[in-house]
Design a protein around this motif. Sequence first.
Motif, mmCIF file in Angstrom:
data_model
loop_
_atom_site.group_PDB
_atom_site.id
_atom_site.type_symbol
_atom_site.label_atom_id
_atom_site.label_comp_id
_atom_site.label_asym_id
_atom_site.label_seq_id
_atom_site.Cartn_x
_atom_site.Cartn_y
_atom_site.Cartn_z
ATOM 1 N N UNK A 3 0.821 -1.202 0.000
ATOM 2 C CA UNK A 3 0.000 0.000 0.000
ATOM 3 C C UNK A 3 0.856 1.252 0.000
ATOM 4 N N UNK A 4 0.302 2.323 -0.565
ATOM 5 C CA UNK A 4 0.965 3.614 -0.579
ATOM 6 C C UNK A 4 0.137 4.610 0.213
ATOM 7 N N UNK A 5 0.785 5.232 1.206
ATOM 8 C CA UNK A 5 0.187 6.334 1.948
ATOM 9 C C UNK A 5 0.924 7.608 1.580
ATOM 10 N N UNK A 6 0.174 8.635 1.178
ATOM 11 C CA UNK A 6 0.756 9.937 0.884
ATOM 12 C C UNK A 6 0.501 10.882 2.051
ATOM 13 N N UNK A 7 1.550 11.547 2.511
ATOM 14 C CA UNK A 7 1.400 12.584 3.532
ATOM 15 C C UNK A 7 1.078 13.889 2.823
ATOM 16 N N UNK A 8 -0.083 14.452 3.113
ATOM 17 C CA UNK A 8 -0.514 15.683 2.438
ATOM 18 C C UNK A 8 -0.954 16.705 3.478
ATOM 19 N N UNK A 20 -4.453 9.782 -8.224
ATOM 20 C CA UNK A 20 -3.496 8.689 -8.393
ATOM 21 C C UNK A 20 -3.942 7.407 -7.690
ATOM 22 N N UNK A 21 -5.065 7.493 -6.989
ATOM 23 C CA UNK A 21 -5.615 6.328 -6.283
ATOM 24 C C UNK A 21 -4.637 5.772 -5.241
ATOM 25 N N UNK A 22 -4.063 6.685 -4.461
ATOM 26 C CA UNK A 22 -3.287 6.248 -3.302
ATOM 27 C C UNK A 22 -4.201 5.460 -2.370
ATOM 28 N N UNK A 23 -3.631 4.548 -1.622
ATOM 29 C CA UNK A 23 -4.453 3.711 -0.749
ATOM 30 C C UNK A 23 -4.996 4.485 0.436
ATOM 31 N N UNK A 24 -4.247 5.467 0.909
ATOM 32 C CA UNK A 24 -4.717 6.319 1.997
ATOM 33 C C UNK A 24 -3.830 7.557 2.026
ATOM 34 N N UNK A 25 -4.276 8.553 2.787
ATOM 35 C CA UNK A 25 -3.453 9.724 3.029
ATOM 36 C C UNK A 25 -3.263 9.898 4.528
ATOM 37 N N UNK A 26 -2.099 10.429 4.890
ATOM 38 C CA UNK A 26 -1.923 10.971 6.225
ATOM 39 C C UNK A 26 -2.100 12.465 6.087
ATOM 40 N N UNK A 27 -3.101 12.998 6.745
ATOM 41 C CA UNK A 27 -3.445 14.412 6.620
ATOM 42 C C UNK A 27 -2.889 15.174 7.817
ATOM 43 N N UNK A 28 -2.179 16.260 7.519
ATOM 44 C CA UNK A 28 -1.607 17.071 8.596
ATOM 45 C C UNK A 28 -1.548 18.513 8.139
ATOM 46 N N UNK A 29 -1.065 19.371 9.012
ATOM 47 C CA UNK A 29 -0.681 20.730 8.668
ATOM 48 C C UNK A 29 0.777 20.898 9.048
ATOM 49 N N UNK A 30 1.425 21.920 8.470
ATOM 50 C CA UNK A 30 2.805 22.280 8.827
ATOM 51 C C UNK A 30 3.764 21.110 8.682
ATOM 52 N N UNK A 31 3.714 20.448 7.545
ATOM 53 C CA UNK A 31 4.598 19.306 7.294
ATOM 54 C C UNK A 31 6.083 19.659 7.423
ATOM 55 N N UNK A 193 4.236 1.667 2.283
ATOM 56 C CA UNK A 193 5.227 2.739 2.318
ATOM 57 C C UNK A 193 4.496 4.071 2.448
ATOM 58 N N UNK A 194 5.201 5.010 3.061
ATOM 59 C CA UNK A 194 4.657 6.339 3.351
ATOM 60 C C UNK A 194 5.593 7.360 2.739
#
Length: 242
Positions: A3-8, A20-31, A193-194
Amino acid sequence: MVNLELAVQDEHGIDVAARLKADRIELCSALPLGGVTPSLGLIEAAAGTTPVHVLVRPRPGGFEYTPAEVATTIRDVRHAISAGAAGVVIGGLRDGHIDSALVDGVVCAAGTATVTFHRAFDLLPDPFHALEELITLGVGRILTAGCPTVVADGLPSLRRLVSAAAGRLEVQAGGGVVPSLIPALVSTGVPAVHASAKTVVRDSGALTLGSAAQGPESGRETTDERTALRIIEALRDAGVRP
């Protein structure tokens, strides 16, 4: 399947992950500060597209939190789940060990949603003991580079963590993931992977806000669709993604 997790951290990143049909996102602010809890409005905007796992972190800096910060974290977990998050991402330490009271409170507040323990894990002196403790506490995933630096340095440790977890908890590799590293990461057996796949967007205007800002010429970070696509293509080339 890996699986692919994108940090956005913004609407653009949410849109990229959906396209892109990522499997999930990690959602945050101030990356650029390591990420902090995003706004409720951003969580609501992301919910209902790609499965959203919300980083709940009350401030930048270290991972030892005061009782008031722990209470804020648990309230934010409840708000994130109510807003449609599929899971939350947290981490806390106490005297160099897992803050089990914080983790237990978060797992209870999250209910059936997945709880991920983030890269605070990489600061623990005995990761294999920590792995067993997190499984006992009900954590479903850890985000780790296998070491305190970047995944390129932690490949042997990642392989051992995957073996030790034996499917009881998901070991997700993160911290400096780039397309060229994908074959080596896949070889460790990690099921996910993230990646942040970041780029810098130049902003116009001469006004700079905040003591950490480097000036308008430095711009701001956002998700780079081309880099994210290259990571997905590398996963496909490795035979672990359709």
